[in-house]
Motif scaffolding. Structure first.
Motif, mmCIF file in Angstrom:
data_model
loop_
_atom_site.group_PDB
_atom_site.id
_atom_site.type_symbol
_atom_site.label_atom_id
_atom_site.label_comp_id
_atom_site.label_asym_id
_atom_site.label_seq_id
_atom_site.Cartn_x
_atom_site.Cartn_y
_atom_site.Cartn_z
ATOM 1 N N PHE A 20 43.091 11.204 -16.148
ATOM 2 C CA PHE A 20 43.132 11.676 -17.542
ATOM 3 C C PHE A 20 42.786 13.160 -17.615
ATOM 4 N N LEU A 21 41.777 13.573 -16.878
ATOM 5 C CA LEU A 21 41.362 14.973 -16.912
ATOM 6 C C LEU A 21 42.410 15.890 -16.292
ATOM 7 N N ALA A 34 40.092 12.180 -25.932
ATOM 8 C CA ALA A 34 38.861 11.668 -25.329
ATOM 9 C C ALA A 34 39.133 10.565 -24.315
ATOM 10 N N MET A 35 38.369 10.604 -23.240
ATOM 11 C CA MET A 35 38.337 9.525 -22.265
ATOM 12 C C MET A 35 37.021 8.805 -22.464
ATOM 13 N N ILE A 36 37.072 7.548 -22.906
ATOM 14 C CA ILE A 36 35.875 6.759 -23.175
ATOM 15 C C ILE A 36 35.708 5.761 -22.034
ATOM 16 N N VAL A 37 34.586 5.832 -21.345
ATOM 17 C CA VAL A 37 34.358 5.013 -20.157
ATOM 18 C C VAL A 37 33.125 4.141 -20.364
ATOM 19 N N ALA A 38 33.251 2.861 -20.060
ATOM 20 C CA ALA A 38 32.117 1.932 -20.146
ATOM 21 C C ALA A 38 32.120 1.066 -18.894
ATOM 22 N N GLU A 39 31.072 1.199 -18.097
ATOM 23 C CA GLU A 39 30.971 0.449 -16.848
ATOM 24 C C GLU A 39 29.761 -0.477 -16.895
ATOM 25 N N GLY A 40 30.012 -1.781 -16.764
ATOM 26 C CA GLY A 40 28.907 -2.737 -16.765
ATOM 27 C C GLY A 40 28.119 -2.731 -18.047
#
Length: 276
Positions: free
Chosen positions: A79-80, A157-163
């Motif tokens: 994405f970046l 925006a790149m929205i990241v959610a891990e665990g």
């Protein structure tokens, strides 16, 4: 001779589970052929006064943690590469070093978000991050409706959610993601999610049980799409079929291949990349 740990850890319930993912990355970094190679994680583990042995993290478990983190790294980096003036929102960042691993360019605004006590621990362990251009931390529960106003509203925006999302209630999780998507002009959403079956059988999840945490939100592709009429799933990967799974130790690789033949088990944990 290794120095004695100098940082006391006092986290409870779901906050304590971040130590398992940290330890998984540390174990992976010490492997002959690491998947993620996060040596900072190993250095951090050595500094923390915490009994990591109770996590019983084997090489296969660590490889699974590393594969998940690497996949989210790949999606974020992609994405970046296409948006050199983007916003990255890392929800429930814990002690992850993704911003360090990806080293975003000067036009990127990066926000790590987590509870105040977690961010205080991050500041102690990673003081150098405060000097990184474009980097900011937000000390808040991700479900607090106030903090998203601090994000730029005019950048993809790149929205990241891990665990993270499985520890939220369905109402809190869907409200959070919808609020963020409504705040920015567009972008991508990358996360891992558990199925409803995984939530019902959480007593089998050693990390969750050891931390005294509780899983709440189980979903599937239909539930993800229902988040917004503008949301499109671009990639949908089972944790048992994630790219690089062939690098797991033979016993774990064989077990993953066999259990992936069972639809209910194959879908217990999946990773999604969505566009909105």
């Amino acid at each position: 001779m290794n120095p004695k740990p100098d940082t006391k850890v006092q986290l409870t319930e779901e906050k304590e589970t971040l130590l398992a993912t940290l330890y998984g990355r540390a174990v992976d970094s010490r492997a002959k052929k690491p998947i993620l190679g996060d040596t900072t994680a190993a250095d951090t583990v050595r500094r923390l006064d915490y009994d990591f042995g109770k996590l019983r993290m084997g090489p296969g478990d660590a490889a699974g943690v590393a594969l998940r983190a690497r996949q989210l790294d790949v999606w974020t980096a992609r994405f970046l590469a296409a948006h050199d003036e983007a916003t990255v929102v890392h929800l429930g960042c814990g002690l992850d070093t993704r911003v360090h691993r990806l080293a975003p360019g000067p036009g990127v605004r990066w926000y790590d978000v987590d509870y105040p006590e977690v961010m205080e621990l991050r500041a102690t362990l990673y003081p150098e991050y405060a000097e990184r251009a474009g980097y900011a931390t937000i000390a808040s529960s991700v479900t607090d409706p106030a903090w998203p106003a601090r994000l730029p509203a005019d950048r993809p925006a790149m929205i990241v959610a891990e665990g993270l999302l499985m520890y939220l209630t369905e109402e809190d999780g869907t409200t959070l993601l919808r609020r963020l998507m409504a705040h920015v002009p567009g972008g991508e959403l990358a996360f891992d999610a558990f199925s409803r079956f995984a939530i019902r059988t959480q007593w089998l999840n050693r990390v969750v049980v050891n931390a005294g945490a509780t899983l709440h939100w189980g979903t599937d592709a239909a539930g993800v799409v229902a988040l917004s009429p503008e949301l499109e799933i671009v990639e949908n990967i089972s944790a048992l079929e994630i790219p690089g799974i062939e690098k797991l130790p033979t016993a774990y690789r064989t077990a993953a291949r066999l259990t992936a033949l069972l639809p209910g088990v194959r879908d217990m944990a999946r990773m999604y990349r969505c566009r909105f």
